[in-house]
Every structure is written in structure tokens, then in C-alpha cells.
Design a protein around this motif. Structure first.
Motif, PDB file in Angstrom:
ATOM      1  N   MET A 171       0.804  -1.267   0.033  1.00 16.13           N
ATOM      2  CA  MET A 171       0.048  -0.099   0.148  1.00 16.13           C
ATOM      3  C   MET A 171       0.796   1.236  -0.081  1.00 16.13           C
ATOM      4  O   MET A 171       1.875   1.299   0.638  1.00 16.13           O
ATOM      5  N   HIS A 172       0.485   2.391  -0.665  1.00 17.43           N
ATOM      6  CA  HIS A 172       1.029   3.375  -0.992  1.00 17.43           C
ATOM      7  C   HIS A 172       1.238   4.133   0.692  1.00 17.43           C
ATOM      8  O   HIS A 172       0.173   4.124   1.233  1.00 17.43           O
ATOM      9  N   PRO A 173       2.338   4.563   0.977  1.00 19.07           N
ATOM     10  CA  PRO A 173       2.366   5.227   2.440  1.00 19.07           C
ATOM     11  C   PRO A 173       1.354   6.551   2.462  1.00 19.07           C
ATOM     12  O   PRO A 173       1.178   6.791   3.337  1.00 19.07           O
ATOM     13  N   SER A 174       1.082   7.128   1.502  1.00 19.13           N
ATOM     14  CA  SER A 174       0.247   8.500   1.446  1.00 19.13           C
ATOM     15  C   SER A 174      -1.205   7.951   1.915  1.00 19.13           C
ATOM     16  O   SER A 174      -2.138   8.314   2.629  1.00 19.13           O
ATOM     17  N   VAL A 175      -1.408   6.554   1.359  1.00 19.23           N
ATOM     18  CA  VAL A 175      -2.741   5.978   1.585  1.00 19.23           C
ATOM     19  C   VAL A 175      -2.831   5.614   3.238  1.00 19.23           C
ATOM     20  O   VAL A 175      -3.699   5.450   3.761  1.00 19.23           O
ATOM     21  N   GLU A 176      -1.784   4.793   3.418  1.00 19.80           N
ATOM     22  CA  GLU A 176      -1.701   4.400   4.762  1.00 19.80           C
ATOM     23  C   GLU A 176      -1.672   5.405   5.790  1.00 19.80           C
ATOM     24  O   GLU A 176      -2.422   5.127   6.862  1.00 19.80           O
TER      25      GLU A 176
ATOM     26  N   HIS B 136      -9.905  13.377  14.399  1.00 23.89           N
ATOM     27  CA  HIS B 136     -10.976  13.292  13.410  1.00 23.89           C
ATOM     28  C   HIS B 136     -11.068  14.705  12.688  1.00 23.89           C
ATOM     29  O   HIS B 136     -11.384  14.671  11.496  1.00 23.89           O
ATOM     30  N   GLY B 137     -10.630  15.833  13.313  1.00 21.39           N
ATOM     31  CA  GLY B 137     -10.665  17.123  12.481  1.00 21.39           C
ATOM     32  C   GLY B 137      -9.719  16.979  11.142  1.00 21.39           C
ATOM     33  O   GLY B 137     -10.020  17.947  10.438  1.00 21.39           O
ATOM     34  N   SER B 138      -8.958  16.350  11.106  1.00 18.32           N
ATOM     35  CA  SER B 138      -7.910  16.408  10.171  1.00 18.32           C
ATOM     36  C   SER B 138      -8.043  15.162   8.913  1.00 18.32           C
ATOM     37  O   SER B 138      -7.330  15.256   8.050  1.00 18.32           O
ATOM     38  N   LEU B 139      -9.007  14.346   9.098  1.00 21.83           N
ATOM     39  CA  LEU B 139      -9.135  13.207   8.224  1.00 21.83           C
ATOM     40  C   LEU B 139      -9.224  13.880   6.684  1.00 21.83           C
ATOM     41  O   LEU B 139      -8.849  13.362   5.775  1.00 21.83           O
ATOM     42  N   ALA B 140     -10.195  14.692   6.428  1.00 22.19           N
ATOM     43  CA  ALA B 140     -10.332  15.152   5.011  1.00 22.19           C
ATOM     44  C   ALA B 140      -9.193  16.014   4.487  1.00 22.19           C
ATOM     45  O   ALA B 140      -8.765  15.879   3.406  1.00 22.19           O
ATOM     46  N   ASP B 141      -8.454  16.495   5.517  1.00 21.58           N
ATOM     47  CA  ASP B 141      -7.198  17.172   5.205  1.00 21.58           C
ATOM     48  C   ASP B 141      -6.207  16.294   4.589  1.00 21.58           C
ATOM     49  O   ASP B 141      -5.435  16.501   3.844  1.00 21.58           O
ATOM     50  N   ARG B 142      -5.978  14.919   5.358  1.00 19.75           N
ATOM     51  CA  ARG B 142      -5.109  14.015   4.760  1.00 19.75           C
ATOM     52  C   ARG B 142      -5.644  13.401   3.298  1.00 19.75           C
ATOM     53  O   ARG B 142      -4.719  12.795   2.801  1.00 19.75           O
ATOM     54  N   VAL B 143      -6.735  13.620   2.869  1.00 16.77           N
ATOM     55  CA  VAL B 143      -7.070  13.024   1.577  1.00 16.77           C
ATOM     56  C   VAL B 143      -6.455  13.931   0.573  1.00 16.77           C
ATOM     57  O   VAL B 143      -6.019  13.654  -0.693  1.00 16.77           O
ATOM     58  N   ALA B 144      -6.698  15.300   0.713  1.00 18.43           N
ATOM     59  CA  ALA B 144      -6.219  16.452  -0.178  1.00 18.43           C
ATOM     60  C   ALA B 144      -4.778  16.075  -1.012  1.00 18.43           C
ATOM     61  O   ALA B 144      -4.865  16.403  -2.002  1.00 18.43           O
ATOM     62  N   PRO B 145      -3.711  15.674  -0.116  1.00 18.96           N
ATOM     63  CA  PRO B 145      -2.527  15.332  -0.723  1.00 18.96           C
ATOM     64  C   PRO B 145      -2.416  14.389  -1.601  1.00 18.96           C
ATOM     65  O   PRO B 145      -1.347  14.118  -2.485  1.00 18.96           O
TER      66      PRO B 145
ATOM     67  N   THR C 256      -2.333  12.576  -4.658  1.00 18.65           N
ATOM     68  CA  THR C 256      -2.206  13.294  -6.126  1.00 18.65           C
ATOM     69  C   THR C 256      -2.624  12.725  -7.325  1.00 18.65           C
ATOM     70  O   THR C 256      -2.821  13.437  -8.209  1.00 18.65           O
ATOM     71  N   ASP C 257      -3.316  11.472  -7.270  1.00 20.25           N
ATOM     72  CA  ASP C 257      -3.886  10.829  -8.459  1.00 20.25           C
ATOM     73  C   ASP C 257      -5.052  10.168  -8.066  1.00 20.25           C
ATOM     74  O   ASP C 257      -5.261   9.701  -6.988  1.00 20.25           O
ATOM     75  N   GLU C 258      -5.805   9.698  -9.401  1.00 17.20           N
ATOM     76  CA  GLU C 258      -6.881   8.995  -9.059  1.00 17.20           C
ATOM     77  C   GLU C 258      -6.656   7.535  -8.577  1.00 17.20           C
ATOM     78  O   GLU C 258      -7.528   6.949  -7.996  1.00 17.20           O
ATOM     79  N   PHE C 259      -5.454   6.921  -8.673  1.00 15.83           N
ATOM     80  CA  PHE C 259      -5.169   5.539  -8.604  1.00 15.83           C
ATOM     81  C   PHE C 259      -5.015   5.599  -6.851  1.00 15.83           C
ATOM     82  O   PHE C 259      -5.286   4.612  -6.271  1.00 15.83           O
ATOM     83  N   ARG C 260      -4.392   6.624  -6.320  1.00 13.09           N
ATOM     84  CA  ARG C 260      -4.276   6.719  -4.835  1.00 13.09           C
ATOM     85  C   ARG C 260      -5.876   6.927  -4.135  1.00 13.09           C
ATOM     86  O   ARG C 260      -6.171   6.036  -2.940  1.00 13.09           O
ATOM     87  N   LEU C 261      -6.431   7.452  -4.817  1.00 16.54           N
ATOM     88  CA  LEU C 261      -7.985   7.753  -4.292  1.00 16.54           C
ATOM     89  C   LEU C 261      -8.970   6.301  -4.319  1.00 16.54           C
ATOM     90  O   LEU C 261      -9.322   5.927  -3.368  1.00 16.54           O
TER      91      LEU C 261
ATOM     92  N   ILE D  80     -14.845  12.335  -2.831  1.00 17.64           N
ATOM     93  CA  ILE D  80     -15.339  12.670  -3.985  1.00 17.64           C
ATOM     94  C   ILE D  80     -15.624  14.283  -4.197  1.00 17.64           C
ATOM     95  O   ILE D  80     -15.962  14.679  -5.249  1.00 17.64           O
ATOM     96  N   ARG D  81     -15.056  14.954  -3.385  1.00 16.47           N
ATOM     97  CA  ARG D  81     -14.991  16.432  -3.617  1.00 16.47           C
ATOM     98  C   ARG D  81     -13.396  16.453  -4.071  1.00 16.47           C
ATOM     99  O   ARG D  81     -13.122  17.702  -4.602  1.00 16.47           O
ATOM    100  N   HIS D  82     -12.619  15.724  -3.963  1.00 18.50           N
ATOM    101  CA  HIS D  82     -11.081  15.816  -4.446  1.00 18.50           C
ATOM    102  C   HIS D  82     -11.214  16.019  -6.073  1.00 18.50           C
ATOM    103  O   HIS D  82     -11.938  15.335  -6.725  1.00 18.50           O
ATOM    104  N   PRO D  83     -10.364  16.899  -6.611  1.00 17.33           N
ATOM    105  CA  PRO D  83     -10.446  17.127  -7.986  1.00 17.33           C
ATOM    106  C   PRO D  83      -9.859  15.895  -8.592  1.00 17.33           C
ATOM    107  O   PRO D  83     -10.194  15.952 -10.095  1.00 17.33           O
ATOM    108  N   ARG D  84      -9.322  15.044  -8.350  1.00 14.53           N
ATOM    109  CA  ARG D  84      -8.913  13.822  -9.155  1.00 14.53           C
ATOM    110  C   ARG D  84      -9.659  12.674  -9.080  1.00 14.53           C
ATOM    111  O   ARG D  84      -9.456  11.412  -9.230  1.00 14.53           O
ATOM    112  N   CYS D  85     -10.971  12.829  -8.148  1.00 11.39           N
ATOM    113  CA  CYS D  85     -11.918  11.680  -8.304  1.00 11.39           C
ATOM    114  C   CYS D  85     -12.493  11.560  -9.654  1.00 11.39           C
ATOM    115  O   CYS D  85     -13.170  12.580 -10.280  1.00 11.39           O
TER     116      CYS D  85
END
Length: 165
Positions: free
Chosen positions: A1-6, A16-25, A27-32, A52-57
Motif C-alpha cells: 500500500m502506498h504510504p500516503s494512503v496508509e 477526526h478534524g484532520s481526516l479530510a485534510d489527509r485526503v487532499a495531498p 495526487t492521483d486517481e489511483f491513490r483515491l 468525491i470532493r477531490h479534483p482527481r476523483c
């Protein structure tokens, strides 16, 4: 698994406040895609909403979320949306609102073509009767299945998403 996904999946449960912020970095649809492949839906809708808000979704991931990964959006689409939140009463008000927003963004985004084609693919099981790998029997079954599904769903929910190069 990619470290950014982990990093997203192995968050501190008190943070919990930062979960959505962790998705933003991501970088591509494969990671999502990878993130949602390993996501535990019992943890709520904060991460799926961020995805689903991410521009790469891409459209393939949006279709996969709609058809395979959770039934909330299908329930939302088929319900009187004014009563939809009542089915999520066990959640706190904030999470129920998050579920409803997730469903609204996902269904409207698919219906209105807001998710771009990307490098992921998803076969909805509908249309695609021109697929050369299908037998004649499979083509006929797929055509019949598509005709039945069109009674309840717009074509936007049924057309497969094929990856772009």
C-alpha cells in the motif's frame, strides 16, 4: 500500500478534524481508488466525502462508490430526500448531514457529468454490449439487464467508465 494512503487509513482516532485534510495531498486517481479499496465504512463518511470532493476523483471511482462500495447513494437516489436523513438517525447530526451531502454530491455529480474520465476503469455491468470479449449470450444478458436498470436509473449511472490513456 502506498504510504500516503496508509497515512489516511491509519489516523489517530482522536484526530477526526484532520481526516479530510489527509485526503487532499493524494495526487492521483489511483491513490483515491486504493484508499477507498481499503477504507472501513464503519468509520463514517468524512473520508468518502473528501474523496468525491477531490479534483482527481474520476468517473470510474464515483461509479464504483455508487454501485459497489456503499448503498447510501443508491438509497438516496431512490428516496424522498426529505426523509432520507431519518434512516441515518443512529448517527449524530453531524455525521447524518455528512452522509446526506456525500449522497447528494455523488448522485448529482454522476448525473451531471461532473466527474471526469481518468485512468481508472469501472464496468457497471450495463451497456458495453460492443465489448469483443463478451459472448453473444453475454451481450443479450447485458442488454436485458440494461433495459431493466433504465427503469430506475439514468444512463449516467449505468454507462461503464473506460480509462483514458
Amino acid at each position: 500500500m502506498h504510504p500516503s494512503v496508509e497515512l489516511v487509513l491509519n489516523h489517530d482516532s482522536d484526530d477526526h478534524g484532520s481526516l479530510a485534510d489527509r485526503v487532499a495531498p493524494l495526487t492521483d486517481e489511483f491513490r483515491l481508488w486504493e484508499l477507498m479499496s481499503h477504507y472501513n465504512w464503519d468509520e463514517g463518511f468524512e473520508i468518502p466525502l473528501a474523496v468525491i470532493r477531490h479534483p482527481r476523483c474520476d468517473r470510474a471511482l464515483a461509479l464504483r462508490l455508487f454501485w459497489d462500495l456503499d448503498d447510501a447513494a443508491k438509497e438516496y437516489l431512490g428516496s424522498d430526500t426529505t426523509d432520507f436523513g431519518a434512516s441515518y438517525a443512529p448517527y449524530d447530526a453531524e455525521e447524518a448531514a455528512r452522509v446526506e451531502e456525500y449522497c447528494r454530491i455523488l448522485t448529482e455529480g454522476l448525473r451531471h457529468g461532473r466527474f471526469p474520465l481518468g485512468r481508472n476503469s469501472f464496468d457497471t455491468g450495463f451497456f458495453g454490449t460492443d465489448d469483443p470479449t463478451l459472448t453473444e449470450r453475454q451481450r443479450k444478458l447485458r442488454a436485458a439487464k440494461t433495459a431493466l436498470a433504465r427503469r430506475d436509473y439514468d444512463d449516467a449511472f449505468l454507462h461503464p467508465a473506460v480509462a483514458v490513456a
